[in-house]
Design an enzyme around this catalytic site. Structure first.
Site, PDB file in Angstrom:
ATOM      1  N   GLY A 172       2.982 -12.342 -11.098  1.00 36.56           N
ATOM      2  CA  GLY A 172       3.631 -13.526 -10.549  1.00 36.56           C
ATOM      3  C   GLY A 172       4.677 -14.172 -11.430  1.00 36.56           C
ATOM      4  O   GLY A 172       5.019 -15.345 -11.221  1.00 36.56           O
ATOM      5  N   ILE A 191      -2.242  -7.931 -15.121  1.00 33.56           N
ATOM      6  CA  ILE A 191      -3.145  -7.210 -14.234  1.00 33.56           C
ATOM      7  C   ILE A 191      -2.359  -6.338 -13.249  1.00 33.56           C
ATOM      8  O   ILE A 191      -1.171  -6.582 -13.014  1.00 33.56           O
ATOM      9  CB  ILE A 191      -4.034  -8.187 -13.429  1.00 33.56           C
ATOM     10  CG1 ILE A 191      -3.163  -9.173 -12.629  1.00 33.56           C
ATOM     11  CG2 ILE A 191      -5.006  -8.920 -14.336  1.00 33.56           C
ATOM     12  CD1 ILE A 191      -3.923 -10.119 -11.699  1.00 33.56           C
ATOM     13  N   GLY A 229       1.100   3.635  -2.144  1.00 32.91           N
ATOM     14  CA  GLY A 229       0.346   4.858  -2.394  1.00 32.91           C
ATOM     15  C   GLY A 229       0.971   5.777  -3.419  1.00 32.91           C
ATOM     16  O   GLY A 229       0.785   6.997  -3.372  1.00 32.91           O
ATOM     17  N   LEU A 230       1.708   5.178  -4.375  1.00 34.92           N
ATOM     18  CA  LEU A 230       2.271   5.931  -5.506  1.00 34.92           C
ATOM     19  C   LEU A 230       3.195   7.069  -5.072  1.00 34.92           C
ATOM     20  O   LEU A 230       3.160   8.174  -5.629  1.00 34.92           O
ATOM     21  CB  LEU A 230       1.145   6.477  -6.397  1.00 34.92           C
ATOM     22  CG  LEU A 230       0.280   5.395  -7.069  1.00 34.92           C
ATOM     23  CD1 LEU A 230      -0.946   5.998  -7.713  1.00 34.92           C
ATOM     24  CD2 LEU A 230       1.090   4.637  -8.108  1.00 34.92           C
ATOM     25  N   ALA A 277       0.866  -1.175   0.000  1.00 34.35           N
ATOM     26  CA  ALA A 277       0.000   0.000   0.000  1.00 34.35           C
ATOM     27  C   ALA A 277       0.903   1.226   0.000  1.00 34.35           C
ATOM     28  O   ALA A 277       0.786   2.113   0.846  1.00 34.35           O
ATOM     29  CB  ALA A 277      -0.933   0.001   1.198  1.00 34.35           C
ATOM     30  N   LYS A 299      -3.366   0.343 -18.092  1.00 33.63           N
ATOM     31  CA  LYS A 299      -3.156  -0.731 -17.125  1.00 33.63           C
ATOM     32  C   LYS A 299      -4.472  -1.064 -16.440  1.00 33.63           C
ATOM     33  O   LYS A 299      -5.061  -0.228 -15.747  1.00 33.63           O
ATOM     34  CB  LYS A 299      -2.093  -0.326 -16.098  1.00 33.63           C
ATOM     35  CG  LYS A 299      -1.616  -1.491 -15.231  1.00 33.63           C
ATOM     36  CD  LYS A 299      -0.374  -1.088 -14.444  1.00 33.63           C
ATOM     37  CE  LYS A 299       0.221  -2.275 -13.714  1.00 33.63           C
ATOM     38  NZ  LYS A 299       1.478  -1.904 -13.002  1.00 33.63           N
ATOM     39  N   CYS A 342      -4.911   1.468  -9.601  1.00 36.84           N
ATOM     40  CA  CYS A 342      -4.213   1.326  -8.328  1.00 36.84           C
ATOM     41  C   CYS A 342      -5.209   1.234  -7.178  1.00 36.84           C
ATOM     42  O   CYS A 342      -6.031   2.138  -6.994  1.00 36.84           O
ATOM     43  CB  CYS A 342      -3.270   2.503  -8.083  1.00 36.84           C
ATOM     44  SG  CYS A 342      -2.383   2.384  -6.514  1.00 36.84           S
TER      45      CYS A 342
END
Length: 309
Positions: free
Chosen positions: A249, A196, A76-77, A74, A170, A134
């Site tokens: 992944g 994703i 948060g960019l 998390a 995205k 996001c």
């Protein structure tokens, strides 16, 4: 074996990659952070961490938590802002040897368009990846990626200001129908889609009775999400005619080929770089050998050849 990939854009331009393997935004810093671990010019492309118009401090700590077969984040960019990126980060990258793709984030269509306009004037940027997915920010973020109309408005604003830069959207897996979202952004003008982004999740501590992330929820990534990512890429590749970039992944050359098999033209390596900063370089080195072992002579001919019947 020739691993070159050409990703065509709607305006006649293209994104030319020496191989199909790129760094995933938010996992590779600005690119320079990984130079001690390998030759970044060997990548298909460097996708830098998400850029906003102004600097962002990100979410409070703690903002990363390890989970079985993956991690939650998390962040948060957090970033230095687009102007600082252009002035201080971009000049340090080998843009004449490897395409640099700017990932952009904003809270409204107008700001997305402004970001695209700023970066379109910067000749060292090869393409834009637009983050409408996001899950770790309260304004904008995944909300744009869950509504076809909102997503379309973002695409239109970016395309209007992006000049000749190819535009990648995205996509979020946190939707009922990701193929519908992909078709919506394709119609709105997107040149490519990547999928994703992370899956919304959480982790808790039974002793403290507190969440492991200060943000409470975060984005799940790593090997745990690969089956979901493969499903999404397969569904999207059946639904659109534009190139699809697979994420989720990937930790080996075999994983890369799985995504290409279900329809991806290229891939992004993300969480693997947290556990092993040399992972992306190793995967690039391994890919030709694995292709030779499987008798794959041309990645484009192998792409989207999954036998389902």
């Amino acid at each position: 074996m020739n691993t070159h990939i050409s990703l065509p854009a709607k305006n006649g331009s293209s994104l030319e990659l020496k191989n199909p393997i790129m760094s995933a935004s938010g996992t590779f810093g600005y690119g320079t952070e990984f130079m001690p671990y390998g030759d970044v010019s060997k990548l298909g492309a460097i996708i830098v961490k998400g850029l906003s118009l102004k600097p962002r401090a990100g979410n409070p700590l703690p903002r990363i938590a390890e989970t079985p077969c993956g991690m939650l984040n998390a962040v948060g960019l957090q970033n230095d802002g687009v102007e600082a990126f252009i002035k201080h980060k971009l000049p340090a990258l080998p843009t004449h040897e490897v395409p640099v793709i700017a990932n952009i984030y904003a809270t409204c269509a107008e700001d997305f368009g402004e970001l695209a306009g700023i970066l379109s004037k910067e000749g060292r940027v090869a393409a834009l990846e637009v983050n409408i997915s996001c899950p770790n920010v309260k304004a904008g973020g995944v909300l744009f990626g869950q509504d076809p109309l909102m997503a379309s408005s973002i695409v239109e604003a970016v395309k209007k200001n992006a000049g000749k830069l190819p535009v990648i959207i995205k996509l979020s897996p946190n939707v009922t129908n990701i193929a519908e979202m992909a078709k919506a952004v394709e119609v709105a003008g997107a040149d490519m889609v990547s999928c994703i982004n992370t899956i919304t999740g959480m982790a808790v501590d039974i002793r403290t009775r507190k969440p492991l992330l200060a943000n409470i929820v975060g984005g799940l990534s790593g090997p745990a999400v690969k089956p979901v990512a493969l499903r999404c890429v397969w569904q999207v590749a059946q639904a659109v005619k534009i190139p699809v970039i697979g994420i989720g992944g990937i930790r080996s050359a075999k994983d890369v080929l799985e995504f290409i098999l279900v329809g991806a033209s290229a891939v992004e390596i993300g969480t693997a770089s947290f556990t092993d900063p040399t992972a992306i370089f190793r995967i690039i080195q391994d890919l030709p050998g694995v292709c030779e072992e499987l008798g794959i002579k041309n990645l484009e001919e192998y792409r989207n050849t999954l036998i389902t019947g």
